[in-house]
Write a protein that holds these residues in place. Sequence first.
Motif, short mmCIF file in Angstrom:
data_model
loop_
_atom_site.label_atom_id
_atom_site.label_comp_id
_atom_site.label_asym_id
_atom_site.label_seq_id
_atom_site.Cartn_x
_atom_site.Cartn_y
_atom_site.Cartn_z
N ARG A 112 0.82 -1.22 0.00
CA ARG A 112 0.00 0.00 0.00
C ARG A 112 0.85 1.27 0.00
O ARG A 112 0.43 2.31 -0.47
CB ARG A 112 -0.98 -0.01 1.17
CG ARG A 112 -0.36 0.21 2.53
CD ARG A 112 -1.38 0.30 3.67
NE ARG A 112 -2.15 -0.89 3.88
CZ ARG A 112 -1.73 -1.96 4.59
NH1 ARG A 112 -0.53 -1.97 5.12
NH2 ARG A 112 -2.51 -3.00 4.74
N ASP A 120 -1.88 4.68 -8.88
CA ASP A 120 -2.95 4.44 -9.84
C ASP A 120 -2.31 3.91 -11.11
O ASP A 120 -1.20 4.30 -11.48
CB ASP A 120 -3.72 5.73 -10.15
CG ASP A 120 -4.59 6.16 -9.00
OD1 ASP A 120 -5.00 5.31 -8.19
OD2 ASP A 120 -4.86 7.37 -8.89
N ASP A 174 -2.29 -8.42 -2.16
CA ASP A 174 -3.12 -7.50 -1.39
C ASP A 174 -2.26 -6.33 -0.88
O ASP A 174 -1.03 -6.40 -0.91
CB ASP A 174 -3.77 -8.24 -0.22
CG ASP A 174 -2.74 -8.77 0.74
OD1 ASP A 174 -2.39 -8.04 1.69
OD2 ASP A 174 -2.27 -9.91 0.55
N PRO A 175 -2.90 -5.25 -0.42
CA PRO A 175 -2.15 -4.07 0.01
C PRO A 175 -1.27 -4.30 1.23
O PRO A 175 -0.35 -3.53 1.49
CB PRO A 175 -3.22 -3.02 0.30
CG PRO A 175 -4.52 -3.73 0.31
CD PRO A 175 -4.34 -5.03 -0.38
N VAL A 207 -4.95 -5.75 -5.17
CA VAL A 207 -6.40 -5.96 -5.13
C VAL A 207 -6.84 -6.13 -3.69
O VAL A 207 -6.19 -6.82 -2.90
CB VAL A 207 -6.78 -7.20 -5.97
CG1 VAL A 207 -8.26 -7.51 -5.85
CG2 VAL A 207 -6.40 -6.99 -7.43
N GLU A 208 -7.97 -5.51 -3.37
CA GLU A 208 -8.57 -5.69 -2.05
C GLU A 208 -10.07 -5.87 -2.23
O GLU A 208 -10.71 -5.07 -2.91
CB GLU A 208 -8.28 -4.47 -1.17
CG GLU A 208 -8.75 -4.65 0.27
CD GLU A 208 -8.27 -3.52 1.16
OE1 GLU A 208 -7.70 -3.82 2.20
OE2 GLU A 208 -8.48 -2.34 0.79
N ASP A 209 -10.60 -6.92 -1.64
CA ASP A 209 -12.03 -7.24 -1.74
C ASP A 209 -12.50 -7.28 -3.19
O ASP A 209 -13.57 -6.78 -3.53
CB ASP A 209 -12.86 -6.22 -0.94
CG ASP A 209 -12.54 -6.24 0.54
OD1 ASP A 209 -12.24 -7.33 1.06
OD2 ASP A 209 -12.57 -5.16 1.17
N LEU A 261 1.93 1.86 -3.71
CA LEU A 261 0.80 1.79 -4.64
C LEU A 261 0.67 3.07 -5.47
O LEU A 261 0.84 4.18 -4.96
CB LEU A 261 -0.47 1.58 -3.83
CG LEU A 261 -1.77 1.30 -4.55
CD1 LEU A 261 -1.69 -0.03 -5.26
CD2 LEU A 261 -2.89 1.29 -3.54
N LEU A 264 -6.92 -1.74 -6.73
CA LEU A 264 -6.56 -0.47 -6.10
C LEU A 264 -5.52 0.29 -6.91
O LEU A 264 -5.44 1.51 -6.84
CB LEU A 264 -6.02 -0.71 -4.69
CG LEU A 264 -6.95 -1.41 -3.71
CD1 LEU A 264 -6.24 -1.60 -2.37
CD2 LEU A 264 -8.23 -0.62 -3.54
N GLY A 265 -4.69 -0.44 -7.63
CA GLY A 265 -3.60 0.16 -8.39
C GLY A 265 -2.51 -0.88 -8.59
O GLY A 265 -2.79 -2.08 -8.58
N ARG A 315 -11.44 -5.65 -5.70
CA ARG A 315 -11.35 -4.37 -6.40
C ARG A 315 -9.89 -3.99 -6.63
O ARG A 315 -9.08 -4.05 -5.72
CB ARG A 315 -12.04 -3.29 -5.57
CG ARG A 315 -12.21 -1.96 -6.28
CD ARG A 315 -13.03 -1.00 -5.43
NE ARG A 315 -12.41 -0.65 -4.17
CZ ARG A 315 -11.57 0.39 -4.01
NH1 ARG A 315 -11.28 1.15 -5.03
NH2 ARG A 315 -11.05 0.63 -2.83
#
Length: 147
Positions: free
Chosen positions: A4, A9, A103-104, A126-128, A7, A132-133, A130
């Motif tokens: 994270r 975009d 994951d982050p 990816v988290e859940d 991370l 994230l970047g 989705r």
Amino acid sequence: MRARDLLTDFPTLGLDAPVVDAARLLALQDLPGVIVLGDEGEPFTILPGAEVLRLAVPAYCQDDPALARVIDEAHADEFLRALDRRTVREALPSRPRELPVTDPGATVLEVAALMARTRSPLVAIVEDGRLLGAVTLKALLERVLPA
């Protein structure tokens, strides 16, 4: 340090996008690769820049570099036009590779190991379900190498 913290975009393309769009995205934004999203919007694959070239350069030139040398410049400059008719979905290898996704909360070493194992210059975060970047190789190295 965790994923994270590195991370950023990151642009994406869908499976039905023309491969030439991937090439343009790589060139215009100076990206190491592109995240390709599946039909449900989840990361499907990472398409590194070298893979886009592999899709564009005729197989006979990849298999025998001497053939690439004998093709005149006028025809050689046209090789990317072959991408105009192909989608990302059509261009992907038939055998899927390990997807560089984490994951982050992944550590920098986990991200680096995933990049090395998958030979990918970026990892989707990816988290859940989705996106994230992404963490790029450049961002990872800039943070971990001594100044």
